[in-house]
Design a protein around this motif. Structure first.
Motif, PDB file in Angstrom:
ATOM      1  N   MET A   1       0.839  -1.181   0.000  1.00  0.00           N
ATOM      2  CA  MET A   1       0.000   0.000   0.000  1.00  0.00           C
ATOM      3  C   MET A   1       0.881   1.241   0.000  1.00  0.00           C
ATOM      4  SD  MET A   1      -3.349  -0.427   0.427  1.00  0.00           S
ATOM      5  CE  MET A   1      -4.527  -1.561   1.044  1.00  0.00           C
ATOM      6  N   HIS A   2       0.459   2.196  -0.753  1.00  0.00           N
ATOM      7  CA  HIS A   2       1.143   3.484  -0.799  1.00  0.00           C
ATOM      8  C   HIS A   2       0.104   4.560  -0.520  1.00  0.00           C
ATOM      9  CE1 HIS A   2       4.653   1.573  -2.597  1.00  0.00           C
ATOM     10  NE2 HIS A   2       3.796   0.915  -3.357  1.00  0.00           N
ATOM     11  N   SER A  20       0.951   1.263   7.563  1.00  0.00           N
ATOM     12  CA  SER A  20       1.147  -0.178   7.745  1.00  0.00           C
ATOM     13  C   SER A  20       0.752  -0.857   6.433  1.00  0.00           C
ATOM     14  CB  SER A  20       0.298  -0.701   8.911  1.00  0.00           C
ATOM     15  OG  SER A  20      -1.069  -0.669   8.576  1.00  0.00           O
ATOM     16  N   THR A  21       0.693  -2.167   6.440  1.00  0.00           N
ATOM     17  CA  THR A  21       0.366  -2.877   5.200  1.00  0.00           C
ATOM     18  C   THR A  21      -1.067  -2.636   4.745  1.00  0.00           C
ATOM     19  OG1 THR A  21      -0.201  -4.846   6.473  1.00  0.00           O
ATOM     20  CG2 THR A  21       2.044  -4.705   5.592  1.00  0.00           C
ATOM     21  N   LYS A  22      -1.941  -2.193   5.662  1.00  0.00           N
ATOM     22  CA  LYS A  22      -3.350  -2.025   5.290  1.00  0.00           C
ATOM     23  C   LYS A  22      -3.967  -0.687   5.657  1.00  0.00           C
ATOM     24  CE  LYS A  22      -4.422  -6.899   5.632  1.00  0.00           C
ATOM     25  NZ  LYS A  22      -5.288  -7.905   6.244  1.00  0.00           N
ATOM     26  N   LYS A  23      -3.255   0.166   6.405  1.00  0.00           N
ATOM     27  CA  LYS A  23      -3.901   1.399   6.837  1.00  0.00           C
ATOM     28  C   LYS A  23      -2.915   2.525   7.098  1.00  0.00           C
ATOM     29  CE  LYS A  23      -4.268  -0.720  11.310  1.00  0.00           C
ATOM     30  NZ  LYS A  23      -5.204  -1.258  12.275  1.00  0.00           N
ATOM     31  N   CYS A  39      -4.872   6.371  -1.578  1.00  0.00           N
ATOM     32  CA  CYS A  39      -4.329   5.062  -1.229  1.00  0.00           C
ATOM     33  C   CYS A  39      -4.214   4.257  -2.519  1.00  0.00           C
ATOM     34  CB  CYS A  39      -5.271   4.359  -0.251  1.00  0.00           C
ATOM     35  SG  CYS A  39      -4.800   2.651   0.075  1.00  0.00           S
ATOM     36  N   ALA A  41      -2.880   0.495  -4.108  1.00  0.00           N
ATOM     37  CA  ALA A  41      -2.404  -0.874  -3.897  1.00  0.00           C
ATOM     38  C   ALA A  41      -1.968  -1.434  -5.240  1.00  0.00           C
ATOM     39  CB  ALA A  41      -3.510  -1.736  -3.307  1.00  0.00           C
ATOM     40  N   ASN A  43      -0.245  -5.013  -7.129  1.00  0.00           N
ATOM     41  CA  ASN A  43       0.233  -6.393  -7.051  1.00  0.00           C
ATOM     42  C   ASN A  43       0.423  -6.931  -8.461  1.00  0.00           C
ATOM     43  OD1 ASN A  43      -2.262  -7.255  -8.053  1.00  0.00           O
ATOM     44  ND2 ASN A  43      -3.052  -7.821  -6.041  1.00  0.00           N
ATOM     45  N   SER A  47      -3.358  -2.719 -10.350  1.00  0.00           N
ATOM     46  CA  SER A  47      -3.370  -1.754  -9.249  1.00  0.00           C
ATOM     47  C   SER A  47      -4.776  -1.194  -9.057  1.00  0.00           C
ATOM     48  CB  SER A  47      -2.385  -0.610  -9.517  1.00  0.00           C
ATOM     49  OG  SER A  47      -2.799   0.144 -10.629  1.00  0.00           O
TER      50      SER A  47
END
Length: 64
Positions: A1-2, A20-23, A39, A41, A43, A47
């Motif tokens: 996450m960015h 963090s990885t999610k928030k 936000c 994401a 992968n 995206s």
């Protein structure tokens, strides 16, 4: 996450902002923390991006 605020990437150098990885967490929210938060994401499948305008209002509470 960015995460980004008003077009600027939120990195580990931001004192009160933690990603963090999610928030995204903001410690001791101030009025100037409001703005456009994005936000993103990414992968192997692609995206996804979401943005929201946030406001920060400090409120005082009174016992009646």
């Amino acid at each position: 996450m960015h995460f980004a605020k008003d077009g600027e990437a939120i990195t580990g150098t931001w004192d009160r902002f933690r990603v963090s990885t999610k928030k995204l967490r903001i410690k001791g929210v101030l009025p100037e923390d409001g703005g456009l938060i994005v936000c993103k994401a990414v992968n192997g499948f692609g995206s996804k991006e979401r943005s929201e305008e946030h406001t920060s209002e400090l409120q005082s509470h009174h016992d009646l």
